[in-house]
Design an enzyme around this catalytic site. Structure first.
Site, PDB file in Angstrom:
ATOM      1  N   HIS A  73      83.217  53.015  78.365  1.00 18.28           N
ATOM      2  CA  HIS A  73      84.318  52.096  78.645  1.00 18.28           C
ATOM      3  C   HIS A  73      85.642  52.682  78.153  1.00 18.28           C
ATOM      4  O   HIS A  73      85.662  53.666  77.407  1.00 18.28           O
ATOM      5  CB  HIS A  73      84.089  50.733  77.969  1.00 18.28           C
ATOM      6  CG  HIS A  73      83.153  49.848  78.730  1.00 18.28           C
ATOM      7  ND1 HIS A  73      81.794  49.882  78.554  1.00 18.28           N
ATOM      8  CD2 HIS A  73      83.386  48.901  79.690  1.00 18.28           C
ATOM      9  CE1 HIS A  73      81.223  48.997  79.360  1.00 18.28           C
ATOM     10  NE2 HIS A  73      82.165  48.387  80.054  1.00 18.28           N
ATOM     11  N   LYS A  94      88.434  48.773  74.576  1.00 19.21           N
ATOM     12  CA  LYS A  94      87.311  47.841  74.457  1.00 19.21           C
ATOM     13  C   LYS A  94      86.931  47.703  72.991  1.00 19.21           C
ATOM     14  O   LYS A  94      86.681  48.701  72.302  1.00 19.21           O
ATOM     15  CB  LYS A  94      86.117  48.302  75.288  1.00 19.21           C
ATOM     16  CG  LYS A  94      84.986  47.283  75.293  1.00 19.21           C
ATOM     17  CD  LYS A  94      84.007  47.537  76.411  1.00 19.21           C
ATOM     18  CE  LYS A  94      82.898  46.484  76.433  1.00 19.21           C
ATOM     19  NZ  LYS A  94      83.427  45.130  76.673  1.00 19.21           N
TER      20      LYS A  94
END
Length: 233
Positions: free
Chosen positions: A131, A135
């Site tokens: 990600h 995040k």
């Protein structure tokens, strides 16, 4: 449909654009970790806030009989309380670790493959998720959902971040700039490997799924998930 956006970061803005394109109205936008707002004008609320704010946002919606869709991860220690609150107030609530239509099909594919592999002990199971660097939680909520889908159909007992024991599924979490989300499940033996991967190209798929879920939940009572929305149960 009048929508309240609880969380107005990148996801909130993507949801706003899709909602407006589909003919809906945004009546509230909450950008900060705040509980001082009036939710009563909304037909439905979509929560993509912070882990610290999610349960408070969901509670406010349910107590005011506003259906709520939540895609915030990292707050699930309070999930059972949210379910109890929903039932108490005869409300409507959907939580999903990922609202992407493709990811929810991938969840089903993951469980189907796990069933097929359940008696093939020569294959080691591992997972990787990638990600963007903003995040906050690791592993991702999507990775946890995938791991739980595997646990239901194999003799593995738990998942674990990075190194794992014999009966655990290892999840490697990587953070790379500008990656919306990639999830891979690998079954590896001495002779071959089987791998399935879902790669998100943008946030638009997550945002569209959240708006579709909001449209679907209007007029309903109960606790639901994306399997219900997509009729995958």
């Amino acid at each position: 449909m009048k929508i309240a956006l609880l969380g107005y970061g990148k996801m909130g803005k993507a949801i706003e654009k899709i909602a407006l394109d589909r003919g809906h109205e945004i009546v509230l936008k909450i950008d900060k970790d705040s509980s001082d707002y009036n939710i009563s004008d909304a037909d439905v609320a979509i929560d993509f806030s912070l882990p610290s704010a999610a349960f408070s946002n969901i509670s406010t919606c349910l107590e005011n009989k506003v259906p709520v869709i939540s895609g915030t991860t990292g707050w699930l220690e309070n999930y059972d309380k949210a379910v109890d609150l929903c039932n108490e107030h005869k409300g409507a609530f959907i939580y999903a670790s990922n609202f992407s239509l493709g990811v929810n099909i991938f969840f089903q594919l993951n469980e189907y493959l796990a069933k097929m592999m359940s008696n093939l002990s020569q294959y080691d199971i591992s997972m990787e998720e990638i990600h963007h660097t903003q995040k906050l939680d690791a592993p991702s909520g999507t990775a946890i959902s995938l791991a739980e889908g595997i646990l239901k159909h194999t003799d593995k007992t738990a998942w674990k971040l990075d190194e794992a024991g014999t009966n655990e599924i290892p999840i490697v979490a990587k953070r790379i700039e500008n990656v919306p989300g990639t999830h891979t499940i690998n079954y590896n033996s001495e002779v071959d490997s089987i791998e399935i991967t879902h790669t998100a190209h943008s946030r638009q798929g997550f945002a569209l799924g959240a708006v579709i879920a909001a449209e679907w939940i209007i007029g309903k009572t109960g606790v639901f998930n994306m399997k219900d929305v997509l009729n995958l149960s």
